[in-house]
Design a protein around this motif. Structure first.
Motif, short mmCIF file in Angstrom:
data_model
loop_
_atom_site.label_atom_id
_atom_site.label_comp_id
_atom_site.label_asym_id
_atom_site.label_seq_id
_atom_site.Cartn_x
_atom_site.Cartn_y
_atom_site.Cartn_z
N VAL A 1 0.84 -1.21 0.00
CA VAL A 1 0.00 0.00 0.00
C VAL A 1 0.87 1.25 0.00
CG1 VAL A 1 -1.63 1.33 1.41
CG2 VAL A 1 -2.02 -1.11 1.00
N GLU A 2 1.92 1.23 0.82
CA GLU A 2 2.82 2.38 0.86
C GLU A 2 3.55 2.57 -0.46
OE1 GLU A 2 6.54 4.17 3.53
OE2 GLU A 2 5.78 2.15 3.90
N ALA A 3 4.02 1.46 -1.05
CA ALA A 3 4.74 1.54 -2.31
C ALA A 3 3.87 2.10 -3.43
CB ALA A 3 5.27 0.17 -2.70
N CYS A 4 2.58 1.85 -3.35
CA CYS A 4 1.64 2.33 -4.37
C CYS A 4 1.21 3.78 -4.12
CB CYS A 4 0.40 1.44 -4.41
SG CYS A 4 0.70 -0.22 -5.07
N GLY A 5 1.58 4.32 -2.97
CA GLY A 5 1.18 5.70 -2.66
C GLY A 5 -0.31 5.87 -2.45
N VAL A 6 -0.95 4.85 -1.90
CA VAL A 6 -2.40 4.92 -1.69
C VAL A 6 -2.73 5.99 -0.65
CG1 VAL A 6 -4.40 3.66 -0.80
CG2 VAL A 6 -2.77 2.51 -2.33
N GLY A 7 -3.76 6.79 -0.95
CA GLY A 7 -4.15 7.85 -0.02
C GLY A 7 -5.61 8.19 -0.12
N SER A 8 -6.00 9.19 0.61
CA SER A 8 -7.39 9.60 0.71
C SER A 8 -7.94 10.00 -0.66
CB SER A 8 -7.51 10.78 1.68
OG SER A 8 -8.84 11.20 1.80
N GLY A 9 -9.18 9.58 -0.90
CA GLY A 9 -9.87 9.97 -2.13
C GLY A 9 -9.64 9.03 -3.30
N GLN A 10 -8.70 8.10 -3.18
CA GLN A 10 -8.45 7.17 -4.27
C GLN A 10 -9.45 6.01 -4.24
OE1 GLN A 10 -4.42 5.77 -4.41
NE2 GLN A 10 -3.54 7.81 -4.48
#
Length: 281
Positions: free
Chosen positions: A43-52
């Motif tokens: 999840v961190e490597a993919c840069g997952v964040g709010s609104g995605q």
């Protein structure tokens, strides 16, 4: 019956076997006890964040989907084996994560084109038997400019070697099926995704496993909880000599891989490939 109908029927039968394989044993507890941090790494490597909007393919009990939801994303956890969802729902509720759980075949995802900002899979999609079909679906449902992220066991690593150890005892693979650890080979994954992606980043890493007191403890744990191992033992259940041989081979695998740190117990490093890419516009 036409050839097309015959192929469709064979595919349904194969997927039913896969679903049953992962429903047996207790994969959710194995994932939680042995590799609890891998999903968050992806999840961190993919840069997952709010609104995605995020799709986890082969989500199991949510090892990656739950961290993605906790990062603020709108998450769909999909898996061929919905029996795994119950444990995931309990963990999600305990951690305050809200997400959608949906039964889905990785080779025929029930989602629209370009529907997700991030499509990821943590040791999940690698077990779909037809690699190109699964890769095509990952690309299809990801929007242009979106991220595809994969974490897969490597062929050379411990789990890849475990599958190679079990192969002589396993039923023959169906026509066209490919070995899961190939997803841990960077060249193989690049070939599957082709020029439909850019900015490919790949890194081989290891996760340390210190859960097992002895090599035999490792073997017995997987015999009890891990669907693929249970299936192989069922295949040879009528032949005590082969059962004993596989018992020896799996214990020997762990004994050979033991790092022998002197801390007591069996210490193993399991190698995986962490790969992210951006879907081309």
């Amino acid at each position: 019956m036409t050839m097309q109908n015959s192929e469709a029927e064979a595919d349904r039968a194969l997927k039913a076997k896969h679903r049953a394989m992962w429903a047996q044993g207790d994969y959710p507890s194995l994932a939680a006890e042995i590799i609890p941090g891998l999903g968050a790494i992806l999840v961190e490597a993919c840069g997952v964040g709010s609104g995605q909007r995020v799709l986890d393919v082969g989500a199991g009990s949510g090892n990656a989907a739950i961290p993605a939801a906790l990062a603020g994303a709108d998450v769909v956890a999909s898996d061929l084996t919905p029996e795994l969802f119950e444990a995931g729902r309990r963990v999600a509720e305990q951690q305050g994560a809200r997400l959608t759980w949906q039964e889905a075949d990785a080779e025929a995802l029930p989602f629209g084109d370009a529907e997700f900002d991030t499509v990821l899979s943590c040791v999940g999609v690698m077990f779909a038997p037809h690699h190109q079909r699964a890769a095509d679906e990952l690309v299809r449902v990801c929007r242009p400019g979106g991220t595809i992220g994969l974490l897969s066991w490597t062929p050379q690593g411990f789990i890849g070697r475990m599958f190679a150890t079990m192969k002589p005892y396993a039923p023959p693979p169906p026509p066209g099926a490919q070995p899961p650890p190939l997803w841990g080979d960077e060249d193989h994954v690049r070939g599957l995704l082709g020029d439909r992606v850019t900015d490919v980043r790949a890194e081989r890493r290891t996760v340390r496993v210190e859960r097992f007191a002895t090599p035999e403890t490792f073997r017995d744990y997987f015999k009890e909880r891990y669907g693929p191992t249970i299936t192989v033992y069922k295949n040879i259940a009528g032949d005590p000599d082969r059962v004993a041989a596989l018992d020896r081979d799996l214990a020997a695998l762990a004994r050979d891989a033991d790092l022998g740190t002197g801390q007591g117990g069996t210490v193993l490093d399991w190698e995986y490939l962490l790969l992210t890419a951006r879907r081309a516009g």
